[in-house]
Motif scaffolding. Sequence first.
Motif, PDB file in Angstrom:
ATOM      1  N   ARG A  45      53.601  79.008  35.744  1.00  0.00           N
ATOM      2  CA  ARG A  45      54.887  78.548  35.223  1.00  0.00           C
ATOM      3  C   ARG A  45      55.690  77.972  36.379  1.00  0.00           C
ATOM      4  NH1 ARG A  45      52.153  78.538  31.754  1.00  0.00           N
ATOM      5  NH2 ARG A  45      52.014  79.875  29.955  1.00  0.00           N
ATOM      6  N   PRO A  46      56.678  77.119  36.102  1.00  0.00           N
ATOM      7  CA  PRO A  46      57.441  76.498  37.188  1.00  0.00           C
ATOM      8  C   PRO A  46      57.990  77.490  38.206  1.00  0.00           C
ATOM      9  CG  PRO A  46      57.909  75.372  35.148  1.00  0.00           C
ATOM     10  CD  PRO A  46      57.042  76.564  34.790  1.00  0.00           C
ATOM     11  N   MET A  47      58.492  78.628  37.758  1.00  0.00           N
ATOM     12  CA  MET A  47      59.046  79.608  38.696  1.00  0.00           C
ATOM     13  C   MET A  47      57.975  80.132  39.657  1.00  0.00           C
ATOM     14  SD  MET A  47      62.063  80.620  39.281  1.00  0.00           S
ATOM     15  CE  MET A  47      62.873  80.300  37.735  1.00  0.00           C
ATOM     16  N   HIS A  48      56.738  80.187  39.194  1.00  0.00           N
ATOM     17  CA  HIS A  48      55.664  80.697  40.042  1.00  0.00           C
ATOM     18  C   HIS A  48      55.480  79.841  41.292  1.00  0.00           C
ATOM     19  CE1 HIS A  48      53.807  82.594  36.181  1.00  0.00           C
ATOM     20  NE2 HIS A  48      54.775  83.348  36.694  1.00  0.00           N
ATOM     21  N   GLY A  49      55.707  78.552  41.174  1.00  0.00           N
ATOM     22  CA  GLY A  49      55.572  77.673  42.335  1.00  0.00           C
ATOM     23  C   GLY A  49      56.537  78.043  43.446  1.00  0.00           C
TER      24      GLY A  49
END
Length: 156
Positions: free
Chosen positions: A38-42
């Motif tokens: 997910r975007p936050m994981h990046g």
Amino acid sequence: MSSNAPGFELPLRLLLAFRMLIDELHTELARQGHPDLRPMHGFVMQAVGPRGTTAVELGRMLGVSKQAAGKTIDTLERLGYVERTTDSHDTRRKITRLTPYGMDALNRSARIFDDLRARWAHELGEDRLHALEADLRKVTPDGLWRLDTPGWFGSL
């Protein structure tokens, strides 16, 4: 488009461009074997980096609590992107490190971002894209790696 665009349009257009790039990145990452990212994981994986970090340090870098950072580490560990190890100098400290699968996701992300930039260069023209990037460099701080966006937007 009018040259008298309302002031609120600029941040919304910048956010929309960011969102489009990130959505396209994640669509391609999913196609290349990383469907659960997910975007936050990046942000989290960039903050963990190649040397690893603790939950406290991660929370500080992301601008979130240690508990919020720990929950995200739990998720990424369950998905196989990070692992927890014991610090060789202090066995009480738990270090979170990227796994080879996590490194693969970051390496693929870099290549996909290069492809997305090339597509924008084709669409806008290399000169216009270069000018846009140069103009953004003029109005933004030097450091690219501001990882506290999760905390700025809200907790994980």
